[in-house]
Design a protein around this motif. Structure first.
Motif, short mmCIF file in Angstrom:
data_model
loop_
_atom_site.label_atom_id
_atom_site.label_comp_id
_atom_site.label_asym_id
_atom_site.label_seq_id
_atom_site.Cartn_x
_atom_site.Cartn_y
_atom_site.Cartn_z
N LEU A 246 -1.81 20.01 21.10
CA LEU A 246 -3.04 20.14 20.33
C LEU A 246 -4.27 20.05 21.23
N ILE A 247 -4.25 19.10 22.18
CA ILE A 247 -5.41 18.94 23.07
C ILE A 247 -5.55 20.13 24.00
N GLU A 248 -4.45 20.62 24.49
CA GLU A 248 -4.49 21.69 25.49
C GLU A 248 -4.91 23.03 24.87
N ASN A 249 -4.51 23.29 23.62
CA ASN A 249 -4.69 24.64 23.09
C ASN A 249 -5.44 24.73 21.76
N HIS A 250 -5.60 23.62 21.02
CA HIS A 250 -6.07 23.77 19.64
C HIS A 250 -7.18 22.78 19.28
N LEU A 251 -7.99 22.37 20.21
CA LEU A 251 -9.10 21.48 19.87
C LEU A 251 -10.12 22.19 18.98
N GLU A 252 -10.41 23.43 19.29
CA GLU A 252 -11.36 24.19 18.47
C GLU A 252 -10.80 24.44 17.07
N ASP A 253 -9.50 24.67 16.96
CA ASP A 253 -8.90 24.87 15.64
C ASP A 253 -8.95 23.59 14.83
N LEU A 254 -8.73 22.45 15.48
CA LEU A 254 -8.84 21.18 14.77
C LEU A 254 -10.27 20.92 14.31
N GLU A 255 -11.21 21.30 15.14
CA GLU A 255 -12.61 21.10 14.77
C GLU A 255 -12.97 21.89 13.53
N ASN A 256 -12.40 23.07 13.38
CA ASN A 256 -12.68 23.93 12.22
C ASN A 256 -11.64 23.79 11.11
N ASN A 257 -10.74 22.79 11.26
CA ASN A 257 -9.75 22.47 10.22
C ASN A 257 -8.84 23.66 9.90
N ARG A 258 -8.45 24.37 10.94
CA ARG A 258 -7.54 25.51 10.76
C ARG A 258 -6.10 25.04 10.96
N LEU A 259 -5.63 24.16 10.08
CA LEU A 259 -4.30 23.59 10.21
C LEU A 259 -3.19 24.62 9.98
N PRO A 260 -3.31 25.52 8.99
CA PRO A 260 -2.23 26.53 8.83
C PRO A 260 -2.08 27.41 10.07
N LEU A 261 -3.18 27.76 10.72
CA LEU A 261 -3.10 28.58 11.93
C LEU A 261 -2.40 27.81 13.05
N ILE A 262 -2.70 26.52 13.17
CA ILE A 262 -2.05 25.70 14.20
C ILE A 262 -0.55 25.61 13.91
N SER A 263 -0.22 25.41 12.64
CA SER A 263 1.19 25.31 12.26
C SER A 263 1.93 26.61 12.55
N LYS A 264 1.28 27.74 12.34
CA LYS A 264 1.91 29.03 12.59
C LYS A 264 2.14 29.25 14.09
N LYS A 265 1.19 28.83 14.93
CA LYS A 265 1.31 29.06 16.36
C LYS A 265 2.23 28.05 17.05
N THR A 266 2.26 26.82 16.56
CA THR A 266 3.04 25.78 17.24
C THR A 266 4.37 25.50 16.58
N GLY A 267 4.52 25.83 15.32
CA GLY A 267 5.75 25.51 14.61
C GLY A 267 5.76 24.10 14.05
N PHE A 268 4.70 23.34 14.24
CA PHE A 268 4.63 21.99 13.68
C PHE A 268 4.31 22.09 12.19
N SER A 269 4.82 21.12 11.42
CA SER A 269 4.49 21.06 10.00
C SER A 269 3.07 20.54 9.83
N ILE A 270 2.51 20.82 8.65
CA ILE A 270 1.15 20.36 8.36
C ILE A 270 1.08 18.84 8.39
N GLU A 271 2.13 18.17 7.88
CA GLU A 271 2.15 16.71 7.87
C GLU A 271 2.17 16.17 9.30
N THR A 272 2.95 16.78 10.20
CA THR A 272 3.00 16.33 11.59
C THR A 272 1.65 16.52 12.28
N ILE A 273 1.00 17.64 12.00
CA ILE A 273 -0.31 17.90 12.62
C ILE A 273 -1.33 16.88 12.13
N GLN A 274 -1.29 16.56 10.83
CA GLN A 274 -2.25 15.59 10.30
C GLN A 274 -2.01 14.19 10.87
#
Length: 344
Positions: A246-274
């Protein structure tokens, strides 16, 4: 209901404050420090205003221009001139020099009784209490890191480079300057091997930076936000690998609350990301902010309450440090001259 147009007269009593009166009321409500700042601001904005420092009473005509006579090479010093009594003047300068003589030679001019031993000790205790109550300088980030650096067994070159890095950190603990700028210039004896010498110095700087980044607080010595957060991760964290991604690739996505996009790119579940995001919020993006120096401003009282010899309390305002404002004589003359343009 009948509507009509017409004129009528009626009497009413209103209280209207002029802009000048409103400004006066605002100034009267200001405390001493705010009033001093207001005066300084007006002096910067209005070139017509001049000020007289509150060093003494002003005489009539004090603002008029006077001729300045340059002293000659054989002129006597201020303390060497005679005290001449003149009937045309009040000899203020001569009495001022006499007062200075009494201050510079207290043994000959002091008419008061000498203080007793108890008074001297009481004065010493009072000054000691004042020194003890002074605010101590808080420990800076550089002092804190330099103290930790003494615990490491380092060679002289690495220690000097680490000190150079520490004292180039900003108030948040980041190293904004490139490591190349911290290198010393190549000595003359290097000759044609300057490039090899510079490569060796860069390796030394990288080694010293790694030592600094191991110090407390975690994240200090980072060159970017990502590096700062990565330095604070420890393998014992529950979501250590997820946080790295998350820190290396998705800080901007976290800032904009784009959790579904992060889940699609990383394969992590929404609960794990939260849950990993909650751990990420516990990290400090500014590790050196806790060492930012904050100075307490001096308190200037507006009112003094003193007890006189008869035991009666008297209240007086403290306005002796405020300067007196007046209109500059130069602009007065400009207003009186007939040839002055309206723009001036």
């Amino acid at each position: 209901m009948r509507l009509s147009l017409g004129q009528s007269m009626q009497m009413a009593q209103k209280q209207v404050l002029a802009p000048r009166m409103i400004q006066s009321m605002e100034i009267l409500q200001l405390p001493i420090i705010a009033l001093q700042e207001r005066i300084e601001q007006e002096m910067e904005d209005n070139p017509v205003l001049d000020q007289v420092e509150p060093s003494g009473e002003e005489e009539e005509g004090a603002f008029e221009e006077t001729a300045i006579v340059e002293p000659g090479p054989d002129a006597l010093e201020e303390t060497e001139r005679e005290l001449v009594v003149s009937e045309t003047t009040n000899n203020e300068d001569d009495f001022e020099r006499l007062l200075n003589m009494s201050e510079n030679l207290p043994d000959e001019y002091e008419e008061r009784s000498r203080p007793s031993r108890g008074q001297i000790e009481a004065e010493g205790d009072r000054r000691h209490d004042q020194m003890a109550n002074m605010v101590a300088r808080p420990e800076s980030l550089q002092d804190y890191l330099d103290h930790q650096l003494s615990w490491f067994d380092l060679d002289d070159e690495t220690r000097k480079m680490a000190d150079r890095i520490i004292y180039n950190l900003d108030s948040n603990g980041y190293l904004k300057s490139p490591l190349e700028d911290l290198l010393l210039p190549a000595p003359a004896e290097v000759n044609g091997e300057a490039e090899a010498w510079r490569t060796k110095q860069m390796e030394l700087a990288e080694k010293a930076l790694a030592v600094v980044q191991r110090l407390d607080p975690p994240g200090v010595g980072a060159r970017s936000l990502k590096e700062c957060l990565m330095l604070q991760l420890t393998p014992g964290l529950l979501f250590f690998e997820e946080l790295q991604v998350l820190i290396e690739n998705h800080l901007e996505d976290l800032e904009n609350n784009r959790l579904p996009l992060i889940s699609k790119k990383t394969g992590f579940s929404i609960e794990t990301i939260q849950e990993a995001w909650e751990d990420l919020r516990t990290l400090k993006p500014k590790p050196g902010a806790d060492f930012t120096e904050t100075s307490a401003p001096a308190v200037t009282p507006d009112v003094f309450v003193e007890k006189d010899e008869e035991g009666v309390y008297k209240v007086h305002l403290e306005d002796g440090d405020l300067p007196s404002l007046y209109i500059s004589p130069y602009y007065r003359r400009l207003l009186q001259e007939t040839g002055t343009s309206a723009e001036t």
